[in-house]
Design an enzyme around this catalytic site. Structure first.
Site, PDB file in Angstrom:
ATOM      1  N   CYS A  29       1.667   3.598  11.731  1.00  0.00           N
ATOM      2  CA  CYS A  29       2.805   3.203  10.658  1.00  0.00           C
ATOM      3  C   CYS A  29       2.944   4.333  10.070  1.00  0.00           C
ATOM      4  O   CYS A  29       2.097   5.537   9.261  1.00  0.00           O
ATOM      5  CB  CYS A  29       1.691   2.284   9.823  1.00  0.00           C
ATOM      6  SG  CYS A  29       0.777   2.259   8.994  1.00  0.00           S
ATOM      7  N   HIS A  80       0.901  -0.938   0.118  1.00  0.00           N
ATOM      8  CA  HIS A  80      -0.222   0.189   0.044  1.00  0.00           C
ATOM      9  C   HIS A  80       0.854   1.537  -0.051  1.00  0.00           C
ATOM     10  O   HIS A  80       2.071   1.061   0.388  1.00  0.00           O
ATOM     11  CB  HIS A  80      -1.170   0.319   1.103  1.00  0.00           C
ATOM     12  CG  HIS A  80      -0.554  -0.205   2.450  1.00  0.00           C
ATOM     13  ND1 HIS A  80       0.111  -1.116   3.010  1.00  0.00           N
ATOM     14  CD2 HIS A  80       0.248   1.292   3.680  1.00  0.00           C
ATOM     15  CE1 HIS A  80       0.600  -1.099   3.993  1.00  0.00           C
ATOM     16  NE2 HIS A  80       0.379   0.710   4.100  1.00  0.00           N
TER      17      HIS A  80
END
Length: 719
Positions: free
Chosen positions: A231, A65
């Protein structure tokens, strides 16, 4: 708002055998649907995110991603691989692969849906259904979280698919248990959670802070934990770690509340919940916002993947720390190696991170002080080191006075090198309490002439002493003064004793021996040392090996009057470090058709970065094609380092690249050494890239021809 995933974005028979090929196959579906405008640019962004941390998860899941300027709207593509694709998960290849694409400025509503998907991946019923679903439309409906009788027309087959019906039934049962209705916009079926562990919905980015976990403070009988997950992209791992921790908390019988600091903003934990907590878990790969809220509590600080893969261990660890009375003092976020002591890492890895923490903070002092000293010599001549203090003698109209001023300022900056090195090694080990004994030990190292080696030892000792003190069980009444009074006092006394009485003198002798060895290098030995340093500078382009070579060079000139041999080493190191970016810039100029459009643009910037001695300018090329770029760079760097030593080029400045050539001894031959390495590296890269065989399924590039993949796989090559 269009659907985030449709049947056209699903491949239930993904045949890719590598993660790069899998990403390309799914990305091509996004391009076909108009969701991605530049395939190669998007894949480069995916590869860059993958280089930060593998996106494979336990349980056979891969979630590549990224955020990208080449994405028109938040999009999800799903592929199912029978053979499995290696995304770096500890338990093996992934058979369920989700490619998540978010625009650079994605709206919060879409990101909230993506976060719901990430949480759903922790649901075994959901992943089992994806493995058994037979129709692409059914898979798309399942991922969207649609009920069988509410799916759109394309989901007619979904209504018939037993896998979808099974998960939907589970979702309905959960909704009935919790008194909530399925949303129809996000995956459902997540097991119900007690009020104390339910995650509050994310607040839009930029909104005024609110209090999360509005549930009442948990029952005093239960062990309470607060956690933060985050993250780099804030899309997937953040929410998966939260779900994993919450599930583990329920199984362990503890009250656990998670604050997800994701892309869609975050809702702050209620201060009352934090105050009542018995322990803290920080699972993050970016700095935790407002970390000082958790000061004074037992804390486990790990990477976000640890929160996904081993949540039960983290809960056990924080409970153990609470029982032993171990607490953290809190710290300002954002240090380069904030989680240097992650318990999941080996001792060697942690040691390297601790040392690199000190080096990374030391380098700016080296650069500023070294350049000032070099400019002082350039303006005032090589006798400027004997000039009187500018406080006693300074004439505004004399160049010598300005040269003396620059030299003396640089000397003061150099005086901080060893204390800063030691202080921030200790900081990397023990957080803020390590700073005081680290700086004290570094200053003592200068006093006893232990130098750079003494600073390394002092920092490690200081960090170790503080870590040992922090493990001692302390009464609650004394915890407040520990980081301010007790720890600095005891640790400074211990470090000072060891440096003055025990190890200072032996280290000083070792430092002198290293200096004498360096001064004695001549002929072939000097050339071989130059080649070795050149190899190290080009091996990881700003990474640990590169930093070791650079630190070795700067240690030699970090004195007011460095030896000729030390200045030769510094010259060789800087010359070799300039080679990779300059070579990539040259290669993209002479054979642009071998590179993608994005790489050609990076090549233009690499001219300036290389000329400025910023080796990291070659990282985009090395990340995309490491097997060709890195070995070629190492060959060129070794040649440049060896030639620089052979030519006797010297350098007093530790940085500056081409802009400090006037300060270099034998500047013409120095430039010849750099040019030789650049030409060799560029030639090798061009030849190696030209040997690749074309493939027939490459996507067309912007220039009308087929372009390279983001990770250096086979590609068509223009003649």
């Amino acid at each position: 708002m269009s659907e985030m995933i449709t049947a056209e974005l699903v491949d239930l028979d993904l045949s890719a055998d590598t993660k790069e090929a899998a990403a390309r196959s799914l990305a091509e579906r996004m391009v076909a649907q108009g969701r991605v405008t530049d395939l190669e640019g998007f894949l480069a962004d995916v590869a860059a995110r993958e280089a930060q941390m593998p996106t494979g998860l336990d349980g056979g899941i891969g979630i590549p991603h990224c955020r990208s300027a080449h994405v028109t709207e938040p999009t999800l593509a799903f592929g199912r691989s029978a053979a499995g694709v290696d995304f770096g998960a500890p338990d093996g290849p992934a058979d369920l692969i989700f490619l998540i694409a978010a625009p650079a400025g994605a709206d919060d509503a879409h990101l909230t849906i993506l976060s719901s998907l990430a949480r759903q991946l922790m649901n075994a019923d959901f992943t089992s259904a994806l493995r058994s679903v037979r129709e692409v439309a059914a898979a798309a409906a399942l991922i969207r979280g649609e009920e069988p009788d509410r799916a759109p027309a394309e989901g007619a087959s979904a209504r018939k698919d037993p896998a979808v019906a099974s998960v939907a039934a589970s979702a309905d049962a959960t909704a009935a248990d919790t008194g909530t209705a399925p949303t129809g916009t996000a995956p459902t079926g997540t097991p119900s959670a007690p009020a104390a562990t339910a995650q509050a919905p994310s607040a839009p980015a930029g909104s005024a802070p609110e209090t999360a976990a509005s549930a009442p403070v948990p029952d005093a009988a239960a062990f309470r934990i607060v956690a933060v997950t985050s993250c780099p992209t804030g899309i997937a791992h953040t929410y998966m770690a939260a779900e994993s921790l919450e599930n583990a908390g329920r199984e362990a019988g503890v009250e656990l509340v998670v604050e997800t600091q994701g892309s869609a903003g975050f809702t702050r934990l209620d201060p009352a919940v934090i105050a009542a907590a018995d322990g803290v878990i920080l699972a993050h790969d970016v700095p935790v916002r407002d970390k000082d809220r958790f000061a004074g509590k037992p804390t486990v600080d790990v990477g976000v993947k640890a929160g996904i893969n081993r949540p039960a261990e983290l809960i056990t660890e924080v409970r153990g720390k609470a029982q032993r009375g171990e607490v953290t003092s809190g710290s300002a976020p954002g240090t380069p190696v904030e989680r240097a002591g992650d318990s999941s890492e080996g001792y060697g890895t942690r040691l390297r991170k601790w040392l690199m923490s000190g080096v990374s903070y030391m380098v700016p002092f080296v650069a500023a002080g070294g350049l000032l000293i070099a400019l002082g010599f350039a303006i005032g001549g090589y006798e400027i080191n004997k000039a009187p203090s500018v406080m006693d003698h300074f004439v505004w109209t004399q160049a010598d006075s300005w040269g003396a001023l620059l030299f003396q300022i640089g000397g003061v900056a150099f005086g901080f090198l060893v204390p800063v090195l030691a202080g921030y090694i200790a900081y990397g080990m023990a957080d803020r309490p390590g700073l005081v004994p680290g700086f004290v030990g570094g200053a003592i190292s200068l006093t006893v002439n232990a130098g750079f080696l003494g600073g390394l030892a002092a920092g490690l000792i200081a960090g170790g002493v503080v870590m040992a003190i922090q493990k001692v069980r302390i009464p609650a009444a004394l915890r407040g003064i520990m980081p301010v009074v007790v720890i600095p006092l005891i640790s400074s006394a211990v470090v000072g004793f060891l440096m003055f009485v025990v190890i200072g003198k032996p280290i000083a002798e070792a430092q002198k021996g290293m200096t004498d060895w360096l001064n004695g290098l001549t002929g072939t030995n000097a050339v071989l040392l130059g080649a070795l340093l050149g190899l190290m500078m080009c091996f990881d382009l700003g990474g640990p090996v590169n930093k070791v070579a650079y630190a070795f060079a700067t240690a030699g000139i970090a004195v007011a009057d460095p030896s000729d041999s030390a200045m030769k080493v510094m010259a060789a190191v800087m010359a070799a470090g300039m080679v990779p970016p300059l070579a990539m810039a040259l290669a993209t100029t002479v054979r642009g058709k071998l590179f993608t459009r994005t790489e050609r643009e990076n090549g233009k910037a690499a001219w300036v970065l290389g000329a400025s001695f910023i080796s990291e300018g070659a990282i985009p090329f090395a990340a995309a094609d490491p097997l060709r770029v890195i070995p070629s760079s190492m060959v060129g760097g070794a040649i440049t380092g060896a030639l620089s030593m052979a030519f006797g080029a010297t350098l007093r400045a530790p940085h500056g690249g081409i802009f400090v050539v006037p300060l270099i001894g034998n500047p013409f031959l120095y430039l010849v050494a750099i040019a030789a390495g650049v030409c060799v590296t560029a030639a090798l890269v061009v030849v190696l890239k030209g040997l690749r065989k074309p493939v027939t399924d490459a996507a067309p590039g912007a220039d009308g021809g087929a372009t390279a993949t983001a990770a250096g796989r086979k590609q068509p090559v223009a003649a």
